[in-house]
Scaffold this motif. Structure first.
Motif, short mmCIF file in Angstrom:
data_model
loop_
_atom_site.label_atom_id
_atom_site.label_comp_id
_atom_site.label_asym_id
_atom_site.label_seq_id
_atom_site.Cartn_x
_atom_site.Cartn_y
_atom_site.Cartn_z
N ALA A 81 -63.76 -21.28 7.07
CA ALA A 81 -62.50 -21.03 7.46
C ALA A 81 -62.19 -19.64 8.18
O ALA A 81 -60.97 -19.22 8.60
CB ALA A 81 -61.67 -21.08 6.16
N GLY A 82 -63.28 -19.08 8.51
CA GLY A 82 -63.36 -17.85 9.47
C GLY A 82 -62.93 -16.63 8.50
O GLY A 82 -62.30 -15.70 8.98
N ARG A 83 -63.00 -16.63 7.19
CA ARG A 83 -62.36 -15.50 6.27
C ARG A 83 -63.46 -14.62 6.13
O ARG A 83 -64.13 -14.45 4.78
CB ARG A 83 -61.69 -16.26 5.03
N SER A 84 -63.86 -13.74 6.92
CA SER A 84 -65.05 -13.03 6.78
C SER A 84 -64.73 -11.83 5.76
O SER A 84 -65.94 -11.57 4.86
CB SER A 84 -65.47 -12.31 8.01
N GLY A 85 -63.72 -11.33 5.26
CA GLY A 85 -63.66 -10.55 4.04
C GLY A 85 -63.93 -11.05 3.09
O GLY A 85 -64.20 -10.46 2.07
N GLU A 86 -63.43 -12.57 2.98
CA GLU A 86 -63.57 -13.10 1.57
C GLU A 86 -65.25 -13.54 1.41
O GLU A 86 -65.59 -13.49 0.51
CB GLU A 86 -62.85 -14.62 1.51
N VAL A 87 -65.81 -13.67 2.65
CA VAL A 87 -67.33 -13.80 2.57
C VAL A 87 -68.06 -12.84 1.79
O VAL A 87 -68.76 -12.86 0.86
CB VAL A 87 -67.81 -14.18 3.97
N THR A 88 -67.66 -11.59 2.40
CA THR A 88 -68.31 -10.29 1.67
C THR A 88 -67.85 -10.24 0.51
O THR A 88 -68.46 -9.79 -0.65
CB THR A 88 -67.68 -9.07 2.58
N ALA A 89 -66.63 -10.65 -0.06
CA ALA A 89 -66.05 -10.26 -1.33
C ALA A 89 -66.75 -11.11 -2.41
O ALA A 89 -67.09 -10.67 -3.40
CB ALA A 89 -64.56 -10.42 -1.56
N LEU A 90 -67.08 -12.23 -1.86
CA LEU A 90 -68.00 -13.19 -2.87
C LEU A 90 -69.31 -12.96 -2.92
O LEU A 90 -69.73 -12.95 -4.11
CB LEU A 90 -68.02 -14.87 -2.13
N LEU A 91 -70.01 -12.20 -1.85
CA LEU A 91 -71.14 -11.64 -2.36
C LEU A 91 -71.11 -10.32 -3.21
O LEU A 91 -72.01 -10.45 -4.33
CB LEU A 91 -71.77 -10.83 -0.90
N VAL A 92 -70.22 -9.40 -3.21
CA VAL A 92 -69.90 -8.25 -4.06
C VAL A 92 -69.57 -9.03 -5.52
O VAL A 92 -70.50 -8.36 -6.58
CB VAL A 92 -68.94 -7.46 -3.66
N ARG A 93 -68.83 -10.00 -5.79
CA ARG A 93 -68.59 -10.52 -7.18
C ARG A 93 -69.73 -11.30 -7.48
O ARG A 93 -70.12 -11.13 -8.73
CB ARG A 93 -67.37 -11.85 -6.70
N SER A 94 -70.70 -11.78 -6.79
CA SER A 94 -71.74 -12.58 -7.35
C SER A 94 -72.91 -11.47 -7.77
O SER A 94 -73.38 -11.70 -8.83
CB SER A 94 -72.44 -13.48 -6.31
N ILE A 95 -72.88 -10.35 -7.07
CA ILE A 95 -73.61 -9.42 -7.39
C ILE A 95 -73.39 -8.73 -8.63
O ILE A 95 -73.95 -8.63 -9.71
CB ILE A 95 -73.93 -8.38 -6.47
N LEU A 96 -71.92 -8.53 -8.80
CA LEU A 96 -71.49 -7.69 -9.89
C LEU A 96 -71.59 -8.76 -11.40
O LEU A 96 -71.83 -8.32 -12.36
CB LEU A 96 -69.96 -7.36 -9.84
N ILE A 97 -71.35 -10.06 -10.95
CA ILE A 97 -71.34 -11.10 -12.16
C ILE A 97 -72.88 -11.09 -12.73
O ILE A 97 -73.04 -11.23 -13.96
CB ILE A 97 -70.87 -12.36 -11.77
N GLY A 98 -73.78 -11.22 -11.72
CA GLY A 98 -75.31 -11.16 -12.00
C GLY A 98 -75.66 -9.92 -12.71
O GLY A 98 -76.21 -9.94 -13.73
N GLY A 99 -75.08 -8.92 -12.34
CA GLY A 99 -75.44 -7.48 -13.10
C GLY A 99 -74.78 -7.52 -14.65
O GLY A 99 -75.51 -7.20 -15.39
N LEU A 100 -73.58 -8.03 -14.59
CA LEU A 100 -73.11 -8.20 -15.92
C LEU A 100 -73.64 -8.98 -16.79
O LEU A 100 -73.94 -8.65 -18.10
CB LEU A 100 -71.68 -8.35 -15.71
N GLY A 101 -74.15 -10.06 -16.18
CA GLY A 101 -74.69 -11.19 -17.03
C GLY A 101 -76.20 -10.63 -17.61
O GLY A 101 -76.47 -10.63 -18.84
#
Length: 442
Positions: A81-101
């Motif tokens: 969809a060309g939403r580059s900001g959300e692409v980056t946000a998903l990376l950060v979210r996944s790292i944070l979720i992984g770290g928390l897990g």
């Protein structure tokens, strides 16, 4: 507006898929080295300790495998969809979720490990060594689980050479440290654990470096977007569905092993050997399923059903080539593979009785692997969850009917039916997926 997407060609699909196949191929090599180095100690207990400790840790981490799949689907759609900001946000979210897990696992390590040993009791010596092994490895849980998310993100952006490089680095370093710590320094089981601990943390560092372009702008610290309640709820729903689906499928494999144990040690051992053929099939077909995830996700994000169909068609073509090669390899070399993995003559003979079923695994399983890729890319995870439940119930019914009649033959038939049933139930939901994609409602 999103940039014009490059055409979906056979070369593009292979460029995505082949690095995944090669990355998967490195996994069993590490297991062999781990076992081999502690085997040089000359005692049985260290081998058993590394084996059972690795299985427990890996099984606990596997619960977070949804992070890889969910991140791939959501990131592919945002990228399409060309939403580059959300692409980056998903990376950060996944790292944070992984770290928390990972932190949760560290906090709950004592009850988790105690429960695992209740389910799989071992001798006092093996359990003591295994606990020492896990007490070291558990501290890299945040890194190991965060890597799931980064891997999913890289796959969604078709950067699978990075995934291959990451696996080669982690497993290569792990092997080198195994040899040094165990054979050179004599650290035994703890040396194997420390090698994996260091490899996983260094792997996370490399993974972040592979994603360095995402951290070059301000989007990675756009906290209102990253912690947006609607997007977090969507990610939670997708990942929860995938978790339930994965637990259903794991239940099939666990029940398969438990039921096989009722046929005696020789049949159990033969089934364990033959399951390595299933694992090999998964390693090969995963590459093409992952390419489907990426291409379908991007097409859905761009609301382009034509591109989605093209991505599915080309990926499936190469998956079928993989099926043909696997079937040929199993039919020509299956007996030789059995002989390499089993030294006992009675286990070899037993495995050969059921080897014909393994020739059917790639053929009957390919549709379920590819449909998984389609539905993950489209994030139609509720359908995946529901169809997994239905197919597992049907598998259970097949076991109840076939195993009393045909014994281990019935068990293998039920397992093959589980692949077919999962594919059929997902195929019935595919038209709804296309309709939703056409309306931009996914």
């Amino acid at each position: 507006m999103a940039e014009a997407a490059p055409p979906i060609t056979h070369f593009r699909v292979l460029k995505i898929a082949l690095p995944i196949v090669l990355a998967n191929a490195t996994v069993p090599i590490l297991g062999l080295v781990d076992t081999g180095v502690v085997g040089q100690i000359g005692l049985a207990a260290p081998i058993g300790a590394v084996g059972i400790g690795a299985i427990i840790i890996t099984s606990i981490y596997w619960v977070f495998g949804f992070l890889r799949m969910g991140t791939t689907g959501l990131t592919g759609q945002a990228h399409g969809a060309g939403r580059s900001g959300e692409v980056t946000a998903l990376l950060v979210r996944s790292i944070l979720i992984g770290g928390l897990g990972g932190l949760v696992i560290i906090a709950l390590q004592y009850p988790l490990f105690a429960g695992a040993f209740r389910l799989s009791p071992a001798s006092a010596e093996v359990e003591d060594l295994a606990r020492g092994y896990m007490a070291i490895r558990v501290w890299s849980a945040p890194a190991a689980i965060a890597i799931f998310g980064v891997t999913g993100w890289l796959i969604a952006l078709e950067r699978t050479r990075g995934v291959l490089g990451l696996q080669l680095w982690m497993n290569g370093l792990n092997i080198a440290l195994d040899l040094w710590f165990v054979l050179g320094l004599g650290w035994g089981v703890q040396g194997v654990a420390l090698a994996t601990f260091l490899a996983e943390w260094s792997g996370l560092a490399l993974a972040l470096w592979l994603c360095r372009d995402a951290f070059s702008g301000p989007a990675w610290r756009d906290w209102p977007r990253i912690f947006d309640a609607v997007r977090l709820k969507r990610m939670l729903a997708v990942n929860t569905d995938i978790l339930i689906r994965s637990l259903m499928l794991m239940g099939v494999m666990v029940s398969f092993l438990f039921l096989a144990s009722g046929f005696g040690d020789v049949t159990l051992a033969a089934n364990q050997v033959l399951l390595q053929f299933v694992t090999l099939t998964a390693y090969v077909l995963d590459g093409f399923a992952f390419s489907t995830e990426a291409l379908v996700g991007q097409a859905v994000g761009a609301a382009n059903v034509t591109r989605m169909r093209r991505g599915i068609a080309v990926s499936t073509f190469w998956a079928l080539v993989g099926v043909a090669l696997l079937t040929l390899a199993f039919s020509v070399g299956g007996g030789a593979i059995v002989d390499v993995m089993a030294k006992a003559a009675n286990v070899r003979a037993e495995a050969r009785i059921y080897l014909p079923y393994l020739l059917l695994v790639p053929l009957l399983g390919v549709a379920s692997w590819m449909l998984d890729g389609i539905f993950i890319g489209a994030t139609r995870t509720r359908d995946m969850r529901n169809m997994a439940v239905l197919s597992v119930l049907a598998y259970g019914l097949a076991v109840l009917v076939l195993v009393p009649l045909y014994g281990n033959h019935g068990l293998w038939i039920a397992l093959l039916l589980s692949y077919v049933l999962r594919a059929l139930t997902l195929a019935l939901r595919y038209p709804a997926l296309e309709r939703a994609a056409e309306l931009g409602a996914l």
